[in-house]
Design an enzyme around this catalytic site. Structure first.
Site, mmCIF file in Angstrom:
data_model
loop_
_atom_site.group_PDB
_atom_site.id
_atom_site.type_symbol
_atom_site.label_atom_id
_atom_site.label_comp_id
_atom_site.label_asym_id
_atom_site.label_seq_id
_atom_site.Cartn_x
_atom_site.Cartn_y
_atom_site.Cartn_z
ATOM 1 N N ARG A 45 41.055 36.952 31.991
ATOM 2 C CA ARG A 45 40.999 36.175 33.249
ATOM 3 C C ARG A 45 42.305 35.438 33.483
ATOM 4 O O ARG A 45 42.718 35.208 34.621
ATOM 5 C CB ARG A 45 39.794 35.223 33.250
ATOM 6 C CG ARG A 45 39.726 34.343 34.477
ATOM 7 C CD ARG A 45 38.321 33.821 34.826
ATOM 8 N NE ARG A 45 37.545 33.371 33.706
ATOM 9 C CZ ARG A 45 37.721 32.211 33.048
ATOM 10 N NH1 ARG A 45 38.658 31.379 33.431
ATOM 11 N NH2 ARG A 45 36.957 31.901 32.020
ATOM 12 N N ASP A 82 51.458 34.600 54.989
ATOM 13 C CA ASP A 82 50.687 35.799 54.655
ATOM 14 C C ASP A 82 51.535 36.986 55.117
ATOM 15 O O ASP A 82 51.682 37.227 56.322
ATOM 16 C CB ASP A 82 49.324 35.763 55.361
ATOM 17 C CG ASP A 82 48.459 36.978 55.017
ATOM 18 O OD1 ASP A 82 49.025 38.043 54.703
ATOM 19 O OD2 ASP A 82 47.224 36.858 55.093
HETATM 20 N N1 PLP Z 1 45.308 38.615 55.124
HETATM 21 C C1 PLP Z 1 45.312 39.535 56.104
HETATM 22 C C2 PLP Z 1 46.410 39.507 57.133
HETATM 23 C C3 PLP Z 1 44.294 40.498 56.169
HETATM 24 O O1 PLP Z 1 44.316 41.397 57.172
HETATM 25 C C4 PLP Z 1 43.267 40.477 55.197
HETATM 26 C C5 PLP Z 1 42.183 41.485 55.210
HETATM 27 O O2 PLP Z 1 42.063 42.275 56.116
HETATM 28 C C6 PLP Z 1 43.308 39.497 54.197
HETATM 29 C C7 PLP Z 1 44.344 38.589 54.181
HETATM 30 C C8 PLP Z 1 42.243 39.444 53.139
HETATM 31 O O3 PLP Z 1 42.491 40.413 52.183
HETATM 32 P P1 PLP Z 1 41.349 41.087 51.249
HETATM 33 O O4 PLP Z 1 40.480 41.890 52.152
HETATM 34 O O5 PLP Z 1 42.143 41.885 50.288
HETATM 35 O O6 PLP Z 1 40.616 39.953 50.615
#
Ligand code: PLP
Length: 404
Positions: free
Chosen positions: A62, A187
């Site tokens: 983990r 992100d």
């Molecule tokens: N960030 C973005 C821009 C996404 O499009 C997504 C999922 O579609 C996520 C985060 C979340 O990722 P996960 O589905 O791998 O948890």
């Protein structure tokens, strides 16, 4: 790491070699899958030393695993960050960052258009822990500046945004944020390296849904957070391995390592298909509007600088109301249901081209009011351009549009 100096290597070379070395025991070229939950110590002293980090090594999967460590080194290297922590999903990455870096009383400035589950966390979950959030169009620097409070700790956004493809200037936001000792979290799922490097642009943290382009084969759910070594140690130690407990499985880490070796080739093909489909859709008489970076000429200098000349492979579009007496969404449903090659599915960054309806699918948990404020209309369709031959994709759309 490779004996070759990868800091001088091209992206494609680094994507293959960073983090991966032949196995020292048997010389296996492919990184082995260390499918183990725990690790044995020769002596109590060794165990104590490894737990206290005085002796390097692994104690429990983990908190760390050799296959996952190779993946973390590869992602950190390619993003240009000091360190990376891999997670079991993109949401595991986002949750770990927020849990590690925030406390009750803090304030977050979040992009007003983000992935639906991120939006849920920002609107609902953080309030339960006494963290307030302001939602701002982060492409508007003045609006971000006006939202800053003494207790603001994080500015969080996607660029391009999911699903409206709005671009935020990472460098400008980072300069502003750092004057106020605020961390910038980007992100980077929609524009991974070799497209966009948030940390090199000034952000503190770049995170990914590895599920998408980094793995690239539609067979893994995964995430990753990249940043300074101290931040990553905090995120791993206080949140990822504890409250979130969102470590990836060694097998998934292996699949992502393998997928990432072809990231450069895949991104070039994804982006070429994205640009071709966006251009084709924009010229289609049934299409009202296409959302694709740089298509309308706006922000072209920023896109060139921040996205290294790529424009990505994610496209959204709306059809005109009134086509054959139908509203935009009814016409869209008819067109999508007629597609033969393109799959109706959420997710993105897979070899297969995928199409979906954000208002009822990826962003369906947002209130209508928040969704419309973020620019996600009822008729908006999102498309992830895959790796098929461009002519086949266009011919599939041609026959599907003819069916409206
Ligand atoms: N960030 C973005 C821009 C996404 O499009 C997504 C999922 O579609 C996520 C985060 C979340 O990722 P996960 O589905 O791998 O948890």
């Amino acid at each position: 790491m490779s004996k070759f100096d990868l800091s001088k290597a091209g992206f494609g070379t680094a994507a293959i070699h960073a983090g991966q070395n032949p196995d020292p025991v048997y010389g296996a070229l492919a990184t082995p899958i260390f499918q183990t939950s725990t690790y044995c110590f020769e002596t109590v002293e060794e165990g104590c030393g490894k737990f206290s980090k005085q002796i390097p090594g692994f104690v429990y999967s983990r908190s760390g695993n050799p296959t996952t460590a190779a993946l973390e080194q590869k992602i950190a290297f390619l993003e240009g960050g000091e360190a990376c922590v891999a997670t079991a999903s993109g949401m595991g990455a986002i949750g770990s960052v927020l849990v590690a870096l925030l406390k009750a009383g803090d304030h977050v400035i979040a992009g007003n258009c983000v992935y639906g589950c991120t939006s849920f966390v920002m609107h609902d979950t953080l309030a339960k822990f006494g963290v307030s959030v302001s939602f701002v169009d982060t492409s508007d620097l003045k609006a971000v500046e006006a939202a800053i409070r003494p207790e603001t700790k994080i500015i969080y956004f996607e660029t391009p945004t999911n699903p409206t493809m709005v671009i935020t200037d990472i460098g400008a936001i980072s300069e502003l944020a750092h004057k106020h000792a605020i961390r910038v979290v980007v992100d980077n799922t929609f524009a991974p390296p070799p497209i966009q490097y948030p940390i090199k642009c000034g952000a503190d943290i770049s995170l990914h849904s590895v599920t998408k382009y980094l793995n690239g084969h539609g067979d893994v759910i995964g995430g990753a957070v990249v940043g300074r070594a101290d931040d990553i140690a905090l995120i791993r130690g206080s949140a990822m391995t504890k409250l979130c407990g969102s470590s990836p499985s060694p097998f998934n880490s292996y699949l992502v390592l393998r997928g990432m070796q072809t990231l450069e080739l895949r991104m070039a093909r994804h982006c070429a298909n994205g640009a071709a489909l966006a251009k084709w859709l924009a010229a289609n008489p049934y299409v009202d509007r296409v959302y694709y970076p740089g298509l309308d000429g706006a922000q072209s200098e920023l896109i060139k600088k921040q996205m290294n000349g790529f424009t990505g492979a994610m496209i959204s579009f709306e059809l005109k109301d009134g086509v054959n007496g139908m509203d935009s969404f009814t016409a869209c449903k008819k067109m999508i249901n007629a597609l033969k090659l393109v799959s109706i599915a959420v997710s993105l960054g897979d070899p297969e081209t995928l199409i979906q309806h954000p208002a009822s699918m990826t962003h369906g948990n947002m209130s209508k009011e928040d969704r419309l404020a973020a620019g996600i209309s009822d008729g908006l369709i999102r498309l992830s351009a895959g790796l098929e031959n461009t002519e086949d994709l266009i011919s599939d759309f041609e026959q599907a549009f003819a069916a409206i």
